[in-house]
Design a protein around this motif. Structure first.
Motif, PDB file in Angstrom:
ATOM      1  N   LEU A  12      -1.262   4.818  16.582  1.00 28.09           N
ATOM      2  CA  LEU A  12      -2.136   5.981  16.759  1.00 28.09           C
ATOM      3  C   LEU A  12      -2.215   6.819  15.492  1.00 28.09           C
ATOM      4  O   LEU A  12      -3.250   7.452  15.224  1.00 28.09           O
ATOM      5  CB  LEU A  12      -1.623   6.815  17.932  1.00 28.09           C
ATOM      6  CG  LEU A  12      -1.728   6.117  19.299  1.00 28.09           C
ATOM      7  CD1 LEU A  12      -0.918   6.862  20.349  1.00 28.09           C
ATOM      8  CD2 LEU A  12      -3.182   5.993  19.731  1.00 28.09           C
ATOM      9  N   TRP A  13      -1.143   6.830  14.714  1.00 28.22           N
ATOM     10  CA  TRP A  13      -1.153   7.507  13.415  1.00 28.22           C
ATOM     11  C   TRP A  13      -2.194   6.859  12.511  1.00 28.22           C
ATOM     12  O   TRP A  13      -2.995   7.546  11.859  1.00 28.22           O
ATOM     13  CB  TRP A  13       0.239   7.424  12.797  1.00 28.22           C
ATOM     14  CG  TRP A  13       0.451   8.248  11.569  1.00 28.22           C
ATOM     15  CD1 TRP A  13      -0.365   9.204  11.051  1.00 28.22           C
ATOM     16  CD2 TRP A  13       1.584   8.183  10.700  1.00 28.22           C
ATOM     17  NE1 TRP A  13       0.183   9.742   9.912  1.00 28.22           N
ATOM     18  CE2 TRP A  13       1.383   9.134   9.672  1.00 28.22           C
ATOM     19  CE3 TRP A  13       2.757   7.416  10.695  1.00 28.22           C
ATOM     20  CZ2 TRP A  13       2.309   9.322   8.646  1.00 28.22           C
ATOM     21  CZ3 TRP A  13       3.680   7.615   9.673  1.00 28.22           C
ATOM     22  CH2 TRP A  13       3.453   8.559   8.661  1.00 28.22           C
TER      23      TRP A  13
ATOM     24  N   ILE B 189      -2.760   9.436   3.156  1.00 32.37           N
ATOM     25  CA  ILE B 189      -3.049   8.379   4.133  1.00 32.37           C
ATOM     26  C   ILE B 189      -2.460   7.051   3.660  1.00 32.37           C
ATOM     27  O   ILE B 189      -1.900   6.286   4.461  1.00 32.37           O
ATOM     28  CB  ILE B 189      -4.564   8.255   4.347  1.00 32.37           C
ATOM     29  CG1 ILE B 189      -5.106   9.528   5.009  1.00 32.37           C
ATOM     30  CG2 ILE B 189      -4.897   7.032   5.199  1.00 32.37           C
ATOM     31  CD1 ILE B 189      -6.613   9.574   5.111  1.00 32.37           C
ATOM     32  N   LEU B 190      -2.552   6.782   2.350  1.00 31.94           N
ATOM     33  CA  LEU B 190      -1.980   5.552   1.795  1.00 31.94           C
ATOM     34  C   LEU B 190      -0.472   5.505   2.026  1.00 31.94           C
ATOM     35  O   LEU B 190       0.077   4.467   2.409  1.00 31.94           O
ATOM     36  CB  LEU B 190      -2.286   5.461   0.297  1.00 31.94           C
ATOM     37  CG  LEU B 190      -1.716   4.239  -0.444  1.00 31.94           C
ATOM     38  CD1 LEU B 190      -2.279   2.950   0.150  1.00 31.94           C
ATOM     39  CD2 LEU B 190      -2.030   4.323  -1.937  1.00 31.94           C
ATOM     40  N   VAL B 191       0.209   6.627   1.813  1.00 28.87           N
ATOM     41  CA  VAL B 191       1.650   6.716   2.061  1.00 28.87           C
ATOM     42  C   VAL B 191       1.948   6.418   3.531  1.00 28.87           C
ATOM     43  O   VAL B 191       2.906   5.704   3.852  1.00 28.87           O
ATOM     44  CB  VAL B 191       2.200   8.108   1.677  1.00 28.87           C
ATOM     45  CG1 VAL B 191       3.643   8.275   2.150  1.00 28.87           C
ATOM     46  CG2 VAL B 191       2.125   8.311   0.167  1.00 28.87           C
ATOM     47  N   SER B 192       1.116   6.964   4.424  1.00 32.56           N
ATOM     48  CA  SER B 192       1.331   6.725   5.860  1.00 32.56           C
ATOM     49  C   SER B 192       1.186   5.246   6.197  1.00 32.56           C
ATOM     50  O   SER B 192       1.970   4.706   6.998  1.00 32.56           O
ATOM     51  CB  SER B 192       0.352   7.557   6.693  1.00 32.56           C
ATOM     52  OG  SER B 192      -0.966   7.067   6.621  1.00 32.56           O
ATOM     53  N   TYR B 193       0.220   4.563   5.577  1.00 32.67           N
ATOM     54  CA  TYR B 193       0.037   3.137   5.835  1.00 32.67           C
ATOM     55  C   TYR B 193       1.257   2.330   5.378  1.00 32.67           C
ATOM     56  O   TYR B 193       1.697   1.399   6.074  1.00 32.67           O
ATOM     57  CB  TYR B 193      -1.213   2.629   5.110  1.00 32.67           C
ATOM     58  CG  TYR B 193      -2.527   3.081   5.712  1.00 32.67           C
ATOM     59  CD1 TYR B 193      -2.585   3.690   6.964  1.00 32.67           C
ATOM     60  CD2 TYR B 193      -3.723   2.895   5.017  1.00 32.67           C
ATOM     61  CE1 TYR B 193      -3.793   4.094   7.503  1.00 32.67           C
ATOM     62  CE2 TYR B 193      -4.942   3.291   5.555  1.00 32.67           C
ATOM     63  CZ  TYR B 193      -4.969   3.894   6.803  1.00 32.67           C
ATOM     64  OH  TYR B 193      -6.165   4.298   7.344  1.00 32.67           O
TER      65      TYR B 193
ATOM     66  N   TRP C 288      11.866   7.054  -1.142  1.00 26.24           N
ATOM     67  CA  TRP C 288      10.682   7.199  -1.989  1.00 26.24           C
ATOM     68  C   TRP C 288       9.443   7.555  -1.168  1.00 26.24           C
ATOM     69  O   TRP C 288       8.583   8.330  -1.618  1.00 26.24           O
ATOM     70  CB  TRP C 288      10.446   5.915  -2.782  1.00 26.24           C
ATOM     71  CG  TRP C 288      11.427   5.732  -3.899  1.00 26.24           C
ATOM     72  CD1 TRP C 288      12.469   4.845  -3.958  1.00 26.24           C
ATOM     73  CD2 TRP C 288      11.483   6.473  -5.123  1.00 26.24           C
ATOM     74  NE1 TRP C 288      13.171   4.990  -5.126  1.00 26.24           N
ATOM     75  CE2 TRP C 288      12.586   5.977  -5.868  1.00 26.24           C
ATOM     76  CE3 TRP C 288      10.714   7.507  -5.663  1.00 26.24           C
ATOM     77  CZ2 TRP C 288      12.930   6.485  -7.112  1.00 26.24           C
ATOM     78  CZ3 TRP C 288      11.062   8.019  -6.914  1.00 26.24           C
ATOM     79  CH2 TRP C 288      12.149   7.503  -7.622  1.00 26.24           C
ATOM     80  N   LEU C 289       9.315   6.991   0.010  1.00 26.72           N
ATOM     81  CA  LEU C 289       8.156   7.289   0.847  1.00 26.72           C
ATOM     82  C   LEU C 289       8.162   8.743   1.323  1.00 26.72           C
ATOM     83  O   LEU C 289       7.114   9.402   1.349  1.00 26.72           O
ATOM     84  CB  LEU C 289       8.128   6.340   2.055  1.00 26.72           C
ATOM     85  CG  LEU C 289       7.656   4.917   1.768  1.00 26.72           C
ATOM     86  CD1 LEU C 289       7.893   4.017   2.977  1.00 26.72           C
ATOM     87  CD2 LEU C 289       6.180   4.911   1.376  1.00 26.72           C
ATOM     88  N   LEU C 290       9.336   9.251   1.691  1.00 26.56           N
ATOM     89  CA  LEU C 290       9.431  10.653   2.077  1.00 26.56           C
ATOM     90  C   LEU C 290       9.111  11.562   0.894  1.00 26.56           C
ATOM     91  O   LEU C 290       8.433  12.581   1.046  1.00 26.56           O
ATOM     92  CB  LEU C 290      10.828  10.960   2.623  1.00 26.56           C
ATOM     93  CG  LEU C 290      11.157  10.362   3.996  1.00 26.56           C
ATOM     94  CD1 LEU C 290      12.636  10.544   4.307  1.00 26.56           C
ATOM     95  CD2 LEU C 290      10.313  10.996   5.075  1.00 26.56           C
TER      96      LEU C 290
END
Length: 417
Positions: free
Chosen positions: A150-151, A117-121, A84-86
């Protein structure tokens, strides 16, 4: 039940299709420089191109390959969440692509950027938890943990830029500082650290002690310099002398990474058990060459003479960014794809890869010529047309890679079973 695995037809094809779309946008950008195309806003298309390249291609590829590392390490977790995140990452990438092309920086494009950005978190949170389940190979996990940190840090540049735009701040240097902050911690942080983590995870199946030592020395060098070398990006601004020298010393220290990189290269060459194909060797050699050039060019920005050209000449800026994005990161990822598939007797289309490589090298050479001519105040005839041709070569090469994957669907499914 596991839903996502790295070498699945779905995620390989989505990543390569997205990379092709990035290249196609590059073709249109180069076309518009040479020929009229009034219905497209060049600046808007450039924003869509760059955001989609970061999120839709590199970030998607890195996320998927890092999940694959968990799978190969037999981490017991719910892989459905990564599926789901991908998927969410892809949706935000396409959202940014279309909204930036249509409206530039506006409500919808900023919304999709924020969602990305929310998905990355969320990914960082879950991946960190699952990474802690791997008790061995800590020398690999630290690369991925640093990459995740770093991301997250890189996103502060995006929020800083959003604040400056919303507050109508008119200090141009602050805008550039925010943009460079994001780019620096993406290129030199999230991208490079995760790539080294993937490389060592591929090399460490038999855990040779010499590679572990090299990994730790290289990690230490890059981790202590990644923050301070951001200051090299803003030396053109009026910053205190102690900040300049902090960045300068870090840039010099970073040069030692080339020594460890060379040691790594020698260690790989004496590993007969790796059985790397000629194409993987070529792609990773080009990626390593690009890494050398990147570190040297970054360190040269310490010198005032070179610093002036580094930030004032567009061909230099574009050439450096594409050297990192295409020459270092993309060559490595494609080589990593090819290495994993080759271990199952599957190869990416050789002609497509060679055509893509040709396009990248041609582009870098022409940009270098443009930069030298600009320094010497000379005209660069026909270089814009040649850059257009190089963009076409890259796009056609990537299209061939997608096509090669399509015809090997059943083989790939058997290979990952």
């Amino acid at each position: 039940m596991k839903i996502i695995e790295f070498n699945s037809k779905k995620w390989i094809r989505i990543a390569l299709i997205n990379f092709f779309i990035v290249a196609l946008a590059g073709v249109i950008l180069r076309y518009k420089i040479n020929f009229p195309l009034p219905f497209l806003n060049q600046k808007f298309l450039l924003h869509g191109h760059s955001h989609f390249a970061f999120v839709g291609w590199v970030t998607l590829a890195l996320m998927a390959t890092m999940v694959n590392y968990l799978d190969k390490s037999r981490v017991m977790t719910s892989y459905k969440k990564y599926h789901w995140l991908l998927g969410a990452n892809v949706l935000t990438a396409y959202g940014m692509l279309f909204t930036f092309i249509i409206q530039g920086y506006a409500f919808l494009s900023i919304t999709f950027s924020t969602l990305s950005i929310l998905v990355s978190y969320i990914f960082i949170y879950h991946y960190w938890k699952d990474l802690r389940r791997i008790k061995e190979n800590n020398h690999i996990s630290i690369w991925f943990k640093a990459a995740l940190i770093l991301w997250g840090i890189s996103s502060l540049g995006t929020f800083g830029l959003a604040y400056l735009m919303s507050s109508h701040t008119k200090v141009q240097e602050l805008y550039f500082a925010s943009i460079y902050f994001f780019l620096h911690f993406q290129y030199n942080g999230w991208f490079i650290f995760s790539c080294f983590g993937l490389l060592f995870s591929y090399l460490m199946e038999n855990t040779p002690s010499n590679l572990i030592k090299i990994s730790r020395k290289l990690f230490l060098t890059l981790s202590i310099t990644v923050g301070p070398t951001y200051l090299l990006s803003i030396t053109g601004f009026k910053i205190p002398s102690f900040l300049f020298w902090t960045g300068a010393i870090s840039g010099i220290i970073q040069l030692t990474a080339l020594v460890y990189g060379y040691q790594l290269l020698k260690a790989i060459r004496i590993r007969p058990d790796l059985s790397l194909t000629k194409m993987t060797t070529l792609l990773w050699s080009l990626a390593y060459t690009s890494f050398i050039l990147k570190v040297i060019l970054q360190s040269l920005s310490i010198v005032p003479y070179f610093e002036t050209f580094a930030f004032s000449l567009r061909p230099v800026v574009i050439g450096y960014l594409h050297l990192c994005f295409l020459g270092l990161i993309s060559f490595f990822i494609l080589g990593y794809f090819n290495a994993l598939l080759s271990s199952k007797h599957i190869k990416l289309n050789k002609s497509g890869l060679l055509l893509f490589i040709f396009g990248v090298i041609l582009q870098e050479v022409v940009l270098m010529i443009q930069a030298l001519n600009a320094i010497l105040n000379e005209h660069s005839p026909n270089t814009a047309i040649v850059l257009f041709i190089s963009a076409i070569a890259m796009a056609v090469g990537l299209a061939m890679l997608i096509n090669s994957g399509k015809h090997k669907t059943s083989i790939i499914k058997k290979a990952i079973a």
